[in-house]
Design an enzyme around this catalytic site. Structure first.
Site, PDB file in Angstrom:
ATOM      1  N   GLY A  94       0.827  -1.209   0.000  1.00 37.62           N
ATOM      2  CA  GLY A  94       0.000   0.000   0.000  1.00 37.62           C
ATOM      3  C   GLY A  94       0.853   1.247   0.000  1.00 37.62           C
ATOM      4  O   GLY A  94       2.071   1.193  -0.243  1.00 37.62           O
ATOM      5  N   GLY A  96       1.245   5.168   2.131  1.00 33.41           N
ATOM      6  CA  GLY A  96       0.823   6.054   3.214  1.00 33.41           C
ATOM      7  C   GLY A  96       1.566   7.356   3.092  1.00 33.41           C
ATOM      8  O   GLY A  96       2.205   7.615   2.071  1.00 33.41           O
ATOM      9  N   PHE A  98       4.237   8.303   4.537  1.00 38.33           N
ATOM     10  CA  PHE A  98       5.692   8.157   4.444  1.00 38.33           C
ATOM     11  C   PHE A  98       6.103   7.788   3.025  1.00 38.33           C
ATOM     12  O   PHE A  98       7.136   8.239   2.532  1.00 38.33           O
ATOM     13  CB  PHE A  98       6.189   7.092   5.430  1.00 38.33           C
ATOM     14  N   LYS A 115       8.808   0.479   4.526  1.00 38.78           N
ATOM     15  CA  LYS A 115       8.260   1.767   4.069  1.00 38.78           C
ATOM     16  C   LYS A 115       9.393   2.513   3.395  1.00 38.78           C
ATOM     17  O   LYS A 115      10.487   2.620   3.971  1.00 38.78           O
ATOM     18  CB  LYS A 115       7.750   2.596   5.244  1.00 38.78           C
ATOM     19  N   ASP A 210      -0.662  10.352  15.797  1.00 39.32           N
ATOM     20  CA  ASP A 210      -1.450   9.997  14.606  1.00 39.32           C
ATOM     21  C   ASP A 210      -2.127   8.648  14.837  1.00 39.32           C
ATOM     22  O   ASP A 210      -2.138   7.777  13.972  1.00 39.32           O
ATOM     23  CB  ASP A 210      -0.554   9.951  13.367  1.00 39.32           C
TER      24      ASP A 210
END
Ligand SMILES: Nc1ncnc2c1ncn2[C@@H]1O[C@H](COP(=O)(O)OP(=O)(O)OP(=O)(O)O)[C@@H](O)[C@H]1O
Length: 384
Positions: A94, A96, A98, A115, A210
């Protein structure tokens, strides 16, 4: 009493021999200690990779910090490239704020989530990652290490095979799936609460900043783990943060922190946890991701108006949970957590205690968290 000459020589020689042995032992211990330190430094990869900082003091700082932390690992780009089959799109999980997230299989068999974002290497990144990788708790996703090469910064996490809690609550159109039963939801609520409680128990307390339903991931036994701890700070110090993939963060943000003076306070996480709890029990998204532009009251206002207009919270409970005695109690706890004034909100430790009581009652002391979990991805299945 005068000493006999022979005896005097003997004791003198004995003293010298003792001193020599002592000195030898001392030198041996010192050599041992120095080599131990050197071995530990070598264990942390050197900062001599082609993209690492050329500033020697920055390199020393990075190594010293890493040695101190003893948890962070600096991965070589090649290692992560290999783990993801060249960052193959088939391993893309996916995206995000970052950047892109890939699933990878390390040489030692560990499955990781990587990531990655385009960025020049920085010392702040290393320092923060080293800091974050020290956090170890059953309900917090472990940050295993990082990589700064090829003009990319990467974060390497434990891979959680059952995805985020939000993906289990609603389908892509925002309709509740009813997938999780009440006991599973309470166990998830408790895991997430304990994860935040752990962060807040630090000195100074660490504030997530967050926390939201998509930042609570589930392992193979449906144990909830809080992720993206400290990511907000990394994004603040960077100019290349991507927009949020689902735009949900603002609905979890404490209005007291956003609209008043911006402050980082554990009670802001408590507010976000309250929104999470409302989503978890109502099965309704804080924002309808399929119709984000459509004006609608936020989930907190909706819950509050229901509470004021009726004596029961039944109308708010996810249809698949209707009739569950304690669902209303959890919704009320969600409202308590989202009290406008931070002082009126409970601490995460008080929240954990309350959720634990409900879970104990539901389990009758027998059922294990995660009962009914079925979706497990094995390492061997990763690159089929
Ligand atoms: N450790 C992990 N294990 C398994 N899946 C993960 C892991 N970390 C992230 N993911 C998945 O990767 C995707 C992107 O996650 P990421 O955390 O980057 O963004 P997000 O939290 O969903 O959104 P945003 O960053 O905009 O707030 C999500 O589907 C998420 O569930």
């Amino acid at each position: 009493m005068p000493q006999n000459q022979d005896g005097g020589h003997k004791s003198h020689a004995g003293a010298i021999a003792g001193a020599v042995v002592g000195a030898v032992v001392l030198v041996a211990i010192s050599i041992g200690l120095v080599s131990l330190c050197l071995m530990r430094v070598r264990h942390w990869p050197s900062a001599t990779s082609d993209t690492a900082s050329s500033d020697p003091s920055a390199q020393e700082g990075a190594i010293a910090a890493a040695v101190e932390a003893q948890h962070a690992k600096q991965f070589a780009f090649q290692e992560l490239d290999h783990a993801t089959k060249g960052f193959n799109p088939s391993n893309l999980i996916g995206r995000g704020r970052f950047g892109l997230v890939y699933k990878g299989l390390l040489e030692d068999g560990t499955i990781v989530a990587i990531k990655t974002r385009a960025s020049a290497p920085t010392q702040e990144f290393v320092t923060e990652v080293v800091n974050l990788s020290q956090l170890r708790h059953k309900n917090v996703v472990s940050l295993l290490g990082f990589c700064q090469e090829h003009d990319h910064q990467m974060l390497v996490y434990d891979y959680l095979p059952n995805g985020s809690v939000s993906s289990h609550l609603c389908d892509p159109n925002g309709n509740p799936t009813g997938e999780l039963d009440f006991k599973q939801r309470v166990a998830i609520a408790l895991g997430a609460a304990r994860g935040l409680e752990y962060l807040h128990s630090g000195n100074p307390p660490r504030v997530h900043q967050d926390f939201k339903t998509s930042n609570v991931l589930l392992d193979e036994n449906l144990v909830a783990k809080v992720t993206d701890v400290g990511l907000s700070k990394l994004l603040v110090t960077s100019h290349n943060a991507m927009p949020s993939a689902n735009g949900s963060s603002s609905h979890f943000a404490d209005p007291a922190a956003v609209y008043n003076t911006y402050r980082v306070d554990p009670k802001s996480d408590v507010y976000s946890y309250g929104v999470f709890l409302l989503e978890l029990i109502s099965g309704r998204q804080a924002i309808n991701r399929s119709r984000p532009a459509q004006p609608s009251p936020g989930i907190v206002e909706w819950a509050r108006s229901l509470q004021e207009s009726s004596s029961s919270m039944e109308g708010m409970v996810d249809k698949s949970l209707v009739g569950t005695e304690e669902a209303g109690t959890l919704l009320l706890l969600g409202l308590h957590c989202t009290a406008q004034s931070p002082e009126k909100r409970p601490t995460m430790s008080q929240v954990s205690q309350q959720v634990e009581r409900i879970l104990d009652k539901e389990r009758g002391g027998i059922v294990a968290a995660g009962e009914g979990a079925t979706v497990v991805t094995l390492g061997s299945e990763l690159f089929k």
